[in-house]
Design a protein around this motif. Sequence first.
Motif, PDB file in Angstrom:
ATOM      1  N   THR A 186      -0.279  11.713  -9.903  1.00 58.01           N
ATOM      2  CA  THR A 186      -1.076  13.242  -9.675  1.00 58.01           C
ATOM      3  C   THR A 186      -0.001  14.256  -9.982  1.00 58.01           C
ATOM      4  N   GLY A 187       1.164  13.927 -10.057  1.00 54.92           N
ATOM      5  CA  GLY A 187       2.209  15.079 -10.328  1.00 54.92           C
ATOM      6  C   GLY A 187       2.543  15.792  -9.163  1.00 54.92           C
ATOM      7  N   ILE A 188       2.199  15.619  -8.071  1.00 57.73           N
ATOM      8  CA  ILE A 188       2.698  16.220  -6.912  1.00 57.73           C
ATOM      9  C   ILE A 188       4.160  16.300  -6.715  1.00 57.73           C
ATOM     10  N   THR A 189       4.755  17.419  -7.086  1.00 57.76           N
ATOM     11  CA  THR A 189       6.206  17.396  -6.824  1.00 57.76           C
ATOM     12  C   THR A 189       6.780  18.894  -6.404  1.00 57.76           C
ATOM     13  N   PHE A 190       7.764  19.061  -5.967  1.00 58.63           N
ATOM     14  CA  PHE A 190       8.322  20.524  -5.707  1.00 58.63           C
ATOM     15  C   PHE A 190       9.555  20.641  -6.060  1.00 58.63           C
ATOM     16  N   ASN A 191      10.247  21.718  -6.303  1.00 58.82           N
ATOM     17  CA  ASN A 191      11.386  21.993  -6.686  1.00 58.82           C
ATOM     18  C   ASN A 191      12.180  22.201  -5.488  1.00 58.82           C
ATOM     19  N   VAL A 192      13.481  22.069  -5.419  1.00 59.47           N
ATOM     20  CA  VAL A 192      14.397  22.331  -4.342  1.00 59.47           C
ATOM     21  C   VAL A 192      15.282  23.333  -5.152  1.00 59.47           C
ATOM     22  N   TYR A 193      15.373  24.468  -4.208  1.00 57.47           N
ATOM     23  CA  TYR A 193      16.219  25.561  -4.758  1.00 57.47           C
ATOM     24  C   TYR A 193      17.701  25.177  -4.606  1.00 57.47           C
ATOM     25  N   GLY A 194      18.655  25.431  -5.425  1.00 55.48           N
ATOM     26  CA  GLY A 194      20.207  25.013  -5.231  1.00 55.48           C
ATOM     27  C   GLY A 194      20.323  23.667  -5.610  1.00 55.48           C
ATOM     28  N   ARG A 195      19.440  22.762  -6.018  1.00 59.51           N
ATOM     29  CA  ARG A 195      19.872  21.541  -6.492  1.00 59.51           C
ATOM     30  C   ARG A 195      19.582  21.200  -7.809  1.00 59.51           C
ATOM     31  N   ALA A 196      20.725  21.183  -8.861  1.00 57.17           N
ATOM     32  CA  ALA A 196      20.236  21.466 -10.109  1.00 57.17           C
ATOM     33  C   ALA A 196      19.879  20.069 -10.451  1.00 57.17           C
ATOM     34  N   GLU A 197      20.537  18.869  -9.787  1.00 58.25           N
ATOM     35  CA  GLU A 197      20.075  17.362 -10.194  1.00 58.25           C
ATOM     36  C   GLU A 197      18.644  17.030  -9.981  1.00 58.25           C
ATOM     37  N   ALA A 198      18.173  17.586  -9.078  1.00 61.56           N
ATOM     38  CA  ALA A 198      16.806  17.355  -8.690  1.00 61.56           C
ATOM     39  C   ALA A 198      15.623  18.428  -8.808  1.00 61.56           C
ATOM     40  N   GLU A 199      15.493  18.747 -10.097  1.00 63.35           N
ATOM     41  CA  GLU A 199      14.629  20.072 -10.140  1.00 63.35           C
ATOM     42  C   GLU A 199      13.242  19.828  -9.504  1.00 63.35           C
ATOM     43  N   GLU A 200      12.788  18.526  -9.804  1.00 61.51           N
ATOM     44  CA  GLU A 200      11.393  18.256  -9.320  1.00 61.51           C
ATOM     45  C   GLU A 200      11.613  16.846  -8.429  1.00 61.51           C
ATOM     46  N   ARG A 201      10.929  16.891  -7.316  1.00 61.13           N
ATOM     47  CA  ARG A 201      11.056  15.917  -6.540  1.00 61.13           C
ATOM     48  C   ARG A 201       9.698  15.616  -5.707  1.00 61.13           C
ATOM     49  N   LEU A 202       9.530  14.342  -5.556  1.00 60.49           N
ATOM     50  CA  LEU A 202       8.352  13.925  -4.582  1.00 60.49           C
ATOM     51  C   LEU A 202       8.882  14.102  -3.097  1.00 60.49           C
ATOM     52  N   ILE A 203       7.708  14.818  -2.569  1.00 62.68           N
ATOM     53  CA  ILE A 203       7.748  14.861  -1.175  1.00 62.68           C
ATOM     54  C   ILE A 203       7.238  13.247  -0.717  1.00 62.68           C
ATOM     55  N   PRO A 204       8.236  12.726   0.251  1.00 68.26           N
ATOM     56  CA  PRO A 204       7.843  11.512   0.601  1.00 68.26           C
ATOM     57  C   PRO A 204       6.379  11.502   1.398  1.00 68.26           C
ATOM     58  N   PHE A 205       5.726  10.475   1.254  1.00 69.52           N
ATOM     59  CA  PHE A 205       4.349  10.375   2.039  1.00 69.52           C
ATOM     60  C   PHE A 205       4.362   9.292   2.828  1.00 69.52           C
ATOM     61  N   ASP A 206       3.974   9.136   4.226  1.00 69.77           N
ATOM     62  CA  ASP A 206       3.973   7.973   5.122  1.00 69.77           C
ATOM     63  C   ASP A 206       2.678   7.864   5.270  1.00 69.77           C
ATOM     64  N   ILE A 207       1.986   6.759   5.347  1.00 69.67           N
ATOM     65  CA  ILE A 207       0.886   6.044   5.536  1.00 69.67           C
ATOM     66  C   ILE A 207       0.186   6.128   6.794  1.00 69.67           C
ATOM     67  N   ILE A 208       1.140   6.534   7.908  1.00 67.22           N
ATOM     68  CA  ILE A 208       0.571   6.257   9.160  1.00 67.22           C
ATOM     69  C   ILE A 208      -0.079   7.694   9.428  1.00 67.22           C
TER      70      ILE A 208
ATOM     71  N   LYS B   6       0.768  -1.207   0.016  1.00 62.24           N
ATOM     72  CA  LYS B   6      -0.118  -0.142   0.027  1.00 62.24           C
ATOM     73  C   LYS B   6       0.815   1.178  -0.086  1.00 62.24           C
ATOM     74  N   GLN B   7       1.970   1.184   0.711  1.00 60.09           N
ATOM     75  CA  GLN B   7       2.740   2.467   0.904  1.00 60.09           C
ATOM     76  C   GLN B   7       3.362   2.693  -0.641  1.00 60.09           C
ATOM     77  N   ARG B   8       3.945   1.689  -1.398  1.00 59.94           N
ATOM     78  CA  ARG B   8       4.550   1.943  -2.776  1.00 59.94           C
ATOM     79  C   ARG B   8       3.453   2.389  -3.563  1.00 59.94           C
ATOM     80  N   GLU B   9       2.007   1.793  -3.316  1.00 60.25           N
ATOM     81  CA  GLU B   9       0.942   2.159  -4.195  1.00 60.25           C
ATOM     82  C   GLU B   9       0.632   3.692  -4.035  1.00 60.25           C
ATOM     83  N   ALA B  10       0.878   4.011  -2.636  1.00 56.97           N
ATOM     84  CA  ALA B  10       0.543   5.577  -2.433  1.00 56.97           C
ATOM     85  C   ALA B  10       1.505   6.296  -3.133  1.00 56.97           C
ATOM     86  N   GLU B  11       2.791   6.008  -3.121  1.00 58.35           N
ATOM     87  CA  GLU B  11       4.064   6.641  -3.802  1.00 58.35           C
ATOM     88  C   GLU B  11       3.731   6.714  -5.108  1.00 58.35           C
ATOM     89  N   GLU B  12       2.982   5.904  -5.633  1.00 63.00           N
ATOM     90  CA  GLU B  12       2.671   5.703  -7.254  1.00 63.00           C
ATOM     91  C   GLU B  12       1.569   6.654  -7.624  1.00 63.00           C
TER      92      GLU B  12
END
Lengths: 265, 474
Positions: free
Chosen positions: B50-72, B39-45
């Motif tokens: 849905t395309g929920i991502t955020f950009n991290v300033y000052g990190r060229a290699e990871a322009e868009e990243r997923l914020i990890p979600f915890d199911i508890i 289920k946790q993996r399914e949630a990440e998927e």
Amino acid sequence: MRLKISHTTRYRFEVPVTFGLQQLRLRPRSRRDQQVIRWDMTLEGATHQLSYEDHHGNYVDLIGFDRDCTELSVRCEGEVEIGEAHGVIGRHVGLVPLWLYQRVTPRTKAGPAVKALLKSVEGGTVLGRCHALMPAIAEAVAYETGSSESHWTAEEALTEGRGVCQDHAHVLIACAREAGWPARYVSGYLMMDDRTAQDAMHAWAEVHVPDLGWVGFDPANAMSPDEHYVRVALGLDYGDAAPVNGRRVGGEGESLEVAIEIAQQ
Amino acid sequence: MADRPIFDEMTGLGDEVRQPYANFHGWFEGEDPRHLRAKQREAEELFRLTGITFNVYGRAEAEERLIPFDIIPRIIAGREWQRLSRGIEQRVRALNAFLYDIYHGQEIIKAGRIPQDMISRNDAFEPQMIGVTPPGRVYTHIVGIDLVRTGPDQFYVLEDNGRTPSGVSYMLENRETMLQMFPELFTRNRVQPVQTYPTDLLNSLSACAPDCAEGKPCVAVMTPGIYNSAYFEHAFLADQMGVELVEGNDMRVMDGRLCMRTTQGYKPIDVIYRRIDDAFLDPLNFNPESALGVPGIMDVYRAGRLTIANAPGTGICDDKAIYSYMPEIVEFYTGERPLLENVPTWRCAEPAALAYVLDNLKELVVKEVHGSGGYGMLIGPTSSKKELSDFRKKLMARPSNYIAQPTLALSTVPIFTKAGLSPRHVDLRPYVLVSPQGINITPGGLTRVALKKGSLVVNSSQGGGTKDTWVLED
């Protein structure tokens, strides 16, 4: 003294303006020693958008260029009755806290030249020092029409040794704020006695002096404003009080004509 | 730090499951961990889709990243929430009264309750707002009050976000995901809904429309564009509210109004929910270099023909030195004792405070007064000798730029790990909507969790994750 003023600014553009706005601070307001009897603004090539009073109490008009405008004229005409107050405006009023006028802006930041000039008139009262500063500034910054750039700072004008009334006002403001006195920029009209047609609008400074409140000082003429002076707009420096502040798309190849006539009624 | 007991929101200080978690815990015990891992993996998927991502300033290699979600889920009892929301409401009322005052009579300075320097030397004080009364007298239409917990009844405000609190899209998506993944949980637990937020936001913004609005007010969301770290959220909120998402180039000032380009020509906007900083809002009145803003938008605003949410100049209440005066601010404007506590704060601008901070750097958290997102701060207990000495230099060079606070024993909530449940530190950002009709607080908010064991940094830009936050109906 009652002054009749007419002020026309005409812009011509080789390339039409597709879109643009001008923020105008061209309407004087009535106050104790300055009664605006009537004041009209006529636009050609632009449409009035809105008006409001800014934080310094200036009347602001926003106008929008008409589509594909190649010629814009802004004509102000009015009559103002001025009382003689020997430059004294009086106590500080309004919501802007007095300390705001002690804030140093990029244009009024004191460098070595400003500090040296301030030092050269050391001693005495604030009023006395401001009076002493006026001729010192006029001497240090030679008046030359069209000699300075509107983005010049007080320090730059002093270093160059030349400038216009705007630079004189900035130098006085820079000195005052360096000394810790609240000071502000004034844009307005000055009627020169010997002529009706004036070259441009004028600028001077006001310093908040203990016991008297705001007092005007015109370094360009080394005197405090009298009944020949019409206050139009105030600010921390030119940027806040500029008669015209605009943005436009298109309108390359601008030519500008200004006609100001001031006559005693 | 390790010697202080840490309050776990599920098990308290012992092994007994606390009441709000009782039902959830019963369910969890009956689940197969392998099933939950799937289920946790399914949630990440789901988040990826849905395309929920955020950009991290000052990190060229990871322009868009997923914020990890915890199911508890993080679970708060209804009566706990009631107490908290009274405190939040009081604080938000005080913030708006404070903003009105500092841009008008400045009575709080005249009364000697906060020093004049706090305002006069503050870069976030916006002189162009002096004398401007926004429609409905609302300055902070949307506020995020960051809270931390250290015990069953101990909550502290960590900071106020009156400028542009972000992250509400995560609150909504987290709930959406949990509803999809574990519908049975929501029949076993009576969880107060958060899904009304977009409607509430639209209603709240509409209620702040200027007098010139005709009929149903026109609301739009203004974004600086796709390169902004929160672009996803801007698009999401516009979509959820059913209003236009606009950039500076889509708008211009016409006929004395702010207008946006539509297929039927230009249309006036009554309320602009802008997610762009003051400085970039208007090249005619603020930063002339800004290509993101709309020339003249401030003129329309000052003429009373537009609502800008949040109002320009509200950033001053995010200032961490101002924060340290919040107990005085709340008392001054509400005449009441503050219901929510502030974290004790040393203002490094004061020599005695600075001396204390320098002597105890290893025990303290030091933050920049205008900082956010966990950037530029020092966490004494987990910093190396070199980090401490480097920071000491910065601090001594510009003391007034910093405040310091004790490291709090932040509460934990379990996350789901390979080894089962494991406690991690959390904070909470409730979202508050303000309009002349009243103050609306969405039950819960965004729980941010430090995924690294023992870490106190929950910011998503620093490796934090999020959880669904439940407020139970009592």
